[in-house]
Design an enzyme around this catalytic site. Structure first.
Site, PDB file in Angstrom:
ATOM      1  N   HIS A  33       0.861  -1.193   0.000  1.00  0.00           N
ATOM      2  CA  HIS A  33       0.000   0.000   0.000  1.00  0.00           C
ATOM      3  C   HIS A  33       0.890   1.232   0.000  1.00  0.00           C
ATOM      4  O   HIS A  33       1.335   1.693   1.050  1.00  0.00           O
ATOM      5  CB  HIS A  33      -0.919  -0.036   1.225  1.00  0.00           C
ATOM      6  CG  HIS A  33      -1.919   1.077   1.270  1.00  0.00           C
ATOM      7  ND1 HIS A  33      -3.047   1.025   2.056  1.00  0.00           N
ATOM      8  CD2 HIS A  33      -1.970   2.281   0.631  1.00  0.00           C
ATOM      9  CE1 HIS A  33      -3.747   2.143   1.911  1.00  0.00           C
ATOM     10  NE2 HIS A  33      -3.101   2.924   1.059  1.00  0.00           N
ATOM     11  N   HIS A  74       1.435   4.898  -2.391  1.00  0.00           N
ATOM     12  CA  HIS A  74       1.114   5.789  -3.511  1.00  0.00           C
ATOM     13  C   HIS A  74       2.419   6.450  -3.928  1.00  0.00           C
ATOM     14  O   HIS A  74       3.017   7.186  -3.128  1.00  0.00           O
ATOM     15  CB  HIS A  74       0.100   6.853  -3.078  1.00  0.00           C
ATOM     16  CG  HIS A  74      -1.165   6.266  -2.526  1.00  0.00           C
ATOM     17  ND1 HIS A  74      -2.283   6.074  -3.308  1.00  0.00           N
ATOM     18  CD2 HIS A  74      -1.484   5.808  -1.293  1.00  0.00           C
ATOM     19  CE1 HIS A  74      -3.241   5.534  -2.564  1.00  0.00           C
ATOM     20  NE2 HIS A  74      -2.789   5.360  -1.333  1.00  0.00           N
ATOM     21  N   HIS A 131      -9.224   0.928  -1.688  1.00  0.00           N
ATOM     22  CA  HIS A 131      -9.273   1.522  -0.352  1.00  0.00           C
ATOM     23  C   HIS A 131     -10.709   1.363   0.166  1.00  0.00           C
ATOM     24  O   HIS A 131     -11.667   1.624  -0.579  1.00  0.00           O
ATOM     25  CB  HIS A 131      -8.966   3.016  -0.407  1.00  0.00           C
ATOM     26  CG  HIS A 131      -7.518   3.357  -0.576  1.00  0.00           C
ATOM     27  ND1 HIS A 131      -6.742   2.836  -1.560  1.00  0.00           N
ATOM     28  CD2 HIS A 131      -6.706   4.194   0.134  1.00  0.00           C
ATOM     29  CE1 HIS A 131      -5.507   3.340  -1.453  1.00  0.00           C
ATOM     30  NE2 HIS A 131      -5.463   4.167  -0.424  1.00  0.00           N
ATOM     31  N   GLU A 187     -11.197   3.346   5.565  1.00  0.00           N
ATOM     32  CA  GLU A 187     -10.158   4.249   6.108  1.00  0.00           C
ATOM     33  C   GLU A 187     -10.905   5.311   6.915  1.00  0.00           C
ATOM     34  O   GLU A 187     -10.837   5.339   8.132  1.00  0.00           O
ATOM     35  CB  GLU A 187      -9.348   4.874   4.967  1.00  0.00           C
ATOM     36  CG  GLU A 187      -8.288   5.877   5.444  1.00  0.00           C
ATOM     37  CD  GLU A 187      -7.581   6.596   4.288  1.00  0.00           C
ATOM     38  OE1 GLU A 187      -8.106   6.613   3.157  1.00  0.00           O
ATOM     39  OE2 GLU A 187      -6.492   7.175   4.548  1.00  0.00           O
ATOM     40  N   ASP A 247       1.722   3.963   2.887  1.00  0.00           N
ATOM     41  CA  ASP A 247       0.709   4.822   2.265  1.00  0.00           C
ATOM     42  C   ASP A 247       1.347   5.996   1.502  1.00  0.00           C
ATOM     43  O   ASP A 247       1.570   5.878   0.295  1.00  0.00           O
ATOM     44  CB  ASP A 247      -0.285   5.320   3.329  1.00  0.00           C
ATOM     45  CG  ASP A 247      -1.644   5.684   2.762  1.00  0.00           C
ATOM     46  OD1 ASP A 247      -1.870   5.474   1.553  1.00  0.00           O
ATOM     47  OD2 ASP A 247      -2.501   6.173   3.531  1.00  0.00           O
ATOM     48  N   ASP A 248       1.639   7.095   2.199  1.00  0.00           N
ATOM     49  CA  ASP A 248       2.257   8.285   1.578  1.00  0.00           C
ATOM     50  C   ASP A 248       3.409   8.732   2.480  1.00  0.00           C
ATOM     51  O   ASP A 248       3.298   9.718   3.217  1.00  0.00           O
ATOM     52  CB  ASP A 248       1.219   9.409   1.454  1.00  0.00           C
ATOM     53  CG  ASP A 248       0.023   8.986   0.620  1.00  0.00           C
ATOM     54  OD1 ASP A 248       0.141   8.969  -0.610  1.00  0.00           O
ATOM     55  OD2 ASP A 248      -1.015   8.638   1.219  1.00  0.00           O
TER      56      ASP A 248
HETATM   57  N1  ADE Z   1      -4.454   8.879  -2.028  1.00  0.00           N
HETATM   58  C1  ADE Z   1      -3.215   8.933  -1.516  1.00  0.00           C
HETATM   59  N2  ADE Z   1      -3.227   8.534  -0.237  1.00  0.00           N
HETATM   60  C2  ADE Z   1      -4.509   8.213   0.073  1.00  0.00           C
HETATM   61  C3  ADE Z   1      -5.170   7.729   1.227  1.00  0.00           C
HETATM   62  N3  ADE Z   1      -4.533   7.487   2.374  1.00  0.00           N
HETATM   63  N4  ADE Z   1      -6.495   7.520   1.166  1.00  0.00           N
HETATM   64  C4  ADE Z   1      -7.164   7.757   0.038  1.00  0.00           C
HETATM   65  N5  ADE Z   1      -6.590   8.211  -1.073  1.00  0.00           N
HETATM   66  C5  ADE Z   1      -5.263   8.436  -1.059  1.00  0.00           C
HETATM   67 ZN    ZN Z   2      -3.657   4.787   0.433  1.00  0.00          ZN
END
Ligand code: ADE
Ligand code: ZN
Length: 344
Positions: A23, A25, A203, A206, A284-285
Site C-alpha cells: 500500500h 502511492h 481503499h 479508512e 501509504d504516503d
Molecule cells: N491517495 C493517496 N493517499 C490516500 C489515502 N490514504 N487515502 C485515500 N486516497 C489516497
Molecule cells: Zn492509500
C-alpha cells in the site's frame, strides 16, 4: 501473541526485516526537497517555495486536508524524467527500509487532469521499475488507482487508454475522498478490469464505514482491502474477513496523521492481529506521514512492545498477500525466517 513487553524486538533490526510493501502511492513519496528540485528544473513557482514554508503545510485534520496538498504538489511532475526520478527515489528509500517487493499505486487521472499525457506518467514510472531488481534488489508491480471522487466514466475512459497502450499494470485500485463515494459507484470499472485479467484492490474503511469494506468485496470482487481499519466496528464482517483471510493493508502512521485514529496507542491493529485478521504494515504516503515502512514498524514496536514473532508474522502476511509469483514469495519467506532466527 500481540504483546510481549519483556522481550520487544530491537528497533534497529526493523530496517533489515524483509518485507513487501503493498500500500504505497508513488506520488505520496515526493519528499519536499524533491518537490523544490523538480519545480526549479521545470521553471515553476510554487505557492510554498521554501522547505520551511512547504513543510509547515504538513499538518492534517483529515483525509481531504491531506489530499489537497498531495494533489497540489503533483504540479511539479511534468516529464517522464520527473516520474522516473520520483520512483527511483522511493526505491532507494524502500531498499533502506528492508522492502524486497513493492506493489506501487499511481493516480493516472490526477496527471491527465493537469494536462500531462498518460504515457508520460506511465513511461516514467515504468522506466524506473524496469530496473528495480538490478538497481535496488526490489521486485515491483504497478497498480493504477482510480479517483473515487470522480465519475466512473472518467475511470473507465482512462482504464481503456491504459489497456490500449499495454501499460505494465498488474491491477487497479480505488483511492481519494472515501466518504460519500461508495464502492457501488464503480461496479462497471471493476467488471471491466477483471475481464481484462487485472488484479483488484480498493481503499475501504479508512474514513468510510465498515459497510464500504463489505461492498468492496461483494460488489467489486476485490482481493485485498487497503486500510480496512473500520472493519473492526462490525463483528460479523470481522468473522468473514478472518474466515476468508482477506488481506488488509494497514498504514498506522497515516491513520494517526490523518486522524482516522486519535493516537497510535488507540490504533486497532493489536486488536486486529488478536482477532486473526490477515493484516500487514505499509506506509501509504511516507513523505507526508512521518516515515517509510520500517518507521511504521518502529513506531508500533515502541508503542506496543511487540516481540520478534509478531513482526515476523506481519512481514510474512505482507509477502503472502502480495501478487508476487509463488517462487518469489518462497524466497522472501525464507529471508524472513532467517531474520527471525538471527533475533534470538
Ligand atoms: N491517495 C493517496 N493517499 C490516500 C489515502 N490514504 N487515502 C485515500 N486516497 C489516497
Ligand atoms: Zn492509500
Amino acid at each position: 501473541m500481540t504483546t510481549a513487553p519483556e522481550n520487544p524486538v530491537d528497533p534497529a533490526a526493523l530496517a533489515t526485516l524483509p518485507k513487501a510493501e503493498l500500500h504505497l502511492h508513488i506520488e505520496g513519496t515526493l519528499e519536499p526537497e524533491l518537490i523544490l528540485e523538480l519545480a526549479a528544473r521545470n521553471g515553476l513557482t510554487l505557492p510554498f517555495p521554501t522547505l520551511d514554508s512547504l513543510r509547515a503545510q504538513y499538518e492534517f485534520s483529515d483525509l481531504q486536508s491531506f489530499l489537497d496538498l498531495y494533489y497540489a504538489n503533483m504540479a511539479v511532475l511534468i516529464t517522464e524524467a520527473d516520474f522516473a526520478d520520483m520512483t527511483r527515489a522511493y526505491l532507494a528509500r524502500a531498499q533502506e527500509a528492508g522492502v524486497q517487493h513493492a506493489e506501487i499505486m499511481f493516480d493516472p487521472q490526477a496527471h491527465v487532469a493537469r494536462g500531462v499525457e498518460l504515457s508520460t506518467a506511465v513511461n516514467g514510472i515504468a522506466a524506473a521499475l524496469a530496473s528495480s531488481v538490478a538497481d535496488f534488489g526490489i521486485t515491483t508491480e504497478l497498480i493504477a488507482a482510480f479517483l473515487r471522487d470522480q465519475p466512473e466514466a472518467s475511470a473507465l475512459e482512462v482504464l481503456e487508454q491504459l489497456l490500449d497502450m499495454e501499460a505494465p499494470i498488474i491491477g487497479i485500485g480505488l483511492d481519494s475522498a472515501e466518504v460519500g463515494n461508495p464502492p457501488s459507484k464503480f461496479i462497471r470499472l471493476y467488471r471491466r478490469a477483471k475481464e481484462a485479467g487485472l488484479r483488484l484492490v480498493a481503499h475501504a474503511g479508512e474514513e468510510g464505514p465498515a459497510s464500504y469494506v463489505e461492498d468492496a468485496l461483494n460488489l467489486l470482487g476485490v482481493e485485498r482491502i487497503d486500510h480496512g481499519i473500520r472493519a473492526v466496528e462490525d463483528r460479523i464482517l470481522v468473522k468473514r474477513l478472518v474466515a476468508e483471510q482477506v488481506p488488509l493493508t494497514v498504514c498506522p502512521l497515516s491513520n494517526v496523521r490523518l486522524r482516522a485514529v486519535d493516537t497510535l496507542a488507540a490504533h486497532p491493529l493489536p486488536q486486529m492481529i488478536s482477532a486473526g485478521l490477515n493484516v500487514c504494515v505499509n506506509s501509504d504516503d511516507p513523505a507526508y506521514f512521518g516515515g517509510y515502512v520500517h518507521a511504521n514498524f518502529a513506531a508500533l514496536v515502541a508503542e506496543f512492545a511487540w516481540d520478534a514473532d509478531t513482526v515476523e508474522k506481519l512481514a510474512g502476511n505482507s509477502v503472502r498477500s502480495s501478487f508476487a509469483s509463488e517462487g518469489r514469495k518462497a524466497e522472501m519467506l525464507a529471508d524472513i525466517r532467517a531474520w527471525r532466527a538471527a533475533q534470538s
